[in-house]
Design an enzyme around this catalytic site. Structure first.
Site, PDB file in Angstrom:
ATOM      1  N   GLU A 121       0.826  -1.210   0.000  1.00 30.48           N
ATOM      2  CA  GLU A 121       0.000   0.000   0.000  1.00 30.48           C
ATOM      3  C   GLU A 121       0.858   1.257   0.000  1.00 30.48           C
ATOM      4  O   GLU A 121       0.534   2.242  -0.650  1.00 30.48           O
ATOM      5  CB  GLU A 121      -0.962   0.008   1.195  1.00 30.48           C
ATOM      6  N   TYR A 166      -6.314   7.000   3.822  1.00 30.35           N
ATOM      7  CA  TYR A 166      -6.536   5.927   2.852  1.00 30.35           C
ATOM      8  C   TYR A 166      -5.763   4.663   3.238  1.00 30.35           C
ATOM      9  O   TYR A 166      -6.308   3.560   3.293  1.00 30.35           O
ATOM     10  CB  TYR A 166      -6.129   6.376   1.428  1.00 30.35           C
ATOM     11  N   ASP A 201      -9.375   4.864  -3.013  1.00 34.12           N
ATOM     12  CA  ASP A 201      -8.295   5.296  -3.904  1.00 34.12           C
ATOM     13  C   ASP A 201      -8.928   5.817  -5.202  1.00 34.12           C
ATOM     14  O   ASP A 201     -10.151   5.928  -5.308  1.00 34.12           O
ATOM     15  CB  ASP A 201      -7.301   4.142  -4.164  1.00 34.12           C
TER      16      ASP A 201
END
Ligand code: SF4
Length: 354
Positions: free
Chosen positions: A45, A128, A146
């Site tokens: 990520e 996020y 996203d």
């Protein structure tokens, strides 16, 4: 007949069925029945932030070969991590990655926090990323949004508020879809749908599992979403690079300050990057060593997120008597790859060699 309002139960069921058959196989993905490894989820990520899946795959394989576990990464030198990160850009992410690994491996006994708020307290983890790790690695009901999920949600609900102001509304709608069960798979399914079916320019509604629920598909205008506000043009900044070469062919390098853009990376010495262009005489006064500086033809251009950069290159042959400023490293260009040189500086080296 008025178009349907997307039904969360229908969306979840259809999308998860589709994901079980069509989800992408990615190096950091766990298979059905496997327990996700938070280290791999976190690493992927962080790498994927502002970067494409294609660009990240090789880096992910390289990092997990060099540092298979969180403890291995925490024990690594920062310079080695920055060096391995070369080409991914946004080097602050690599520094925060290393800092975060040390905190989790040290202060937290090797365990990542299992909730989005706990994760968000760590360096380099924003809203996020915290939601993505909580959902994917820990199966917590969290909603990462996203760019792919943003697009799919805006189209599903035909949300016409222009971005970036429209983001809170998109997040709110996306949250209504997140299931209690398999939230991580659901998030990854939304990402995959956005990457492969609901693409920016040509959404393939004919094969989309959500077409019966999708408002914009019913309206026949999915490409209209998400609506984007007109962007302000990126400003141009100007800098000057000093290519100081010794008789033995070595060129001067130095480390940039830890803070700021390209912090901690190795650079070919340069001036500040500012709004006005530099006159050669003015720039020469900032050269790191004395020499007869002459200008190389052409400029090197590079684009960062918020501005374009234009670098003039001054070149000089220097001898050892000219001095060796504190912190200077001397390296032949064919050995530059041994240093953590950002893409921008590699462009400069290529320009000079041409
Ligand atoms: S139906 Fe079309 S616009 Fe709607 S989510 Fe699917 S691909 Fe995107």
């Amino acid at each position: 007949m008025s178009p349907p309002i997307p039904d969360p139960i229908s969306v979840r069921r259809r999308l998860l069925q589709w994901y079980d058959r069509h989800g992408r196989e990615l190096p950091w993905r766990y298979k059905k029945g496997e327990t996700p490894d938070p280290y791999r989820v976190w690493l992927s990520e962080i790498m994927l932030h502002q970067t494409t899946v294609t660009a990240v795959k090789g880096y992910f394989d390289d990092f997990t070969t060099r540092w298979p576990t969180l403890n291995d990464l925490a024990a690594a030198d920062l310079d080695a991590v920055l060096h391995a990160w070369q080409g991914l850009g946004y080097y602050a992410r690599a520094r925060n990655l290393h800092k975060c690994a040390r905190i989790v491996a040290g202060d937290l006994g090797g365990q990542f926090p299992g909730t989005a708020p706990g994760l968000k307290a760590l360096p380099g983890i924003g809203d996020y990323t915290a939601a993505a790790i909580a959902a994917i690695a820990f199966q917590k009901k969290a909603t990462p949004v996203d760019v792919n999920i943003e697009r799919v949600t805006a189209r599903l609900f035909a949300l016409s508020d222009a971005l970036p102001k429209g983001r809170p509304r998109i997040f709110e709608r996306a949250s209504t879809l997140t299931p209690q069960s398999r939230p991580g798979d659901f998030a990854q399914a939304m990402m995959d749908l956005g990457a492969g079916v609901c693409t920016p320019k040509s959404p393939d509604c004919g094969v989309c599992p959500l077409k019966v629920d999708c408002l914009s598909a019913h309206q026949g205008n999915p490409e209209r979403y998400p609506v984007k506000a007109a962007k302000a043009p990126r400003p141009v900044r100007y800098g000057v690079v000093f290519w100081a070469v010794r008789e033995d062919g070595r060129v001067m390098l130095r480390k940039r300050p830890e803070q700021g853009l390209l912090g901690g990376m190795i650079e070919i010495p340069s001036t500040d990057w500012r709004d006005q262009s530099w006159a050669q005489v003015e720039a020469s006064r900032q050269a790191p060593v004395k020499g007869r500086w002459r200008r190389l033809d052409g400029v090197v251009r590079h684009t960062f997120t918020h501005f374009h950069l234009e670098l003039m290159i001054l070149i000089a042959d220097v001898d050892k008597k000219a001095g060796n400023p504190k912190g200077a490293l001397w390296s032949t260009p064919h050995k530059f790859s041994e240093h953590a040189l950002p893409t921008l500086m590699k462009k400069v080296a290529r320009h000079v060699s041409r």
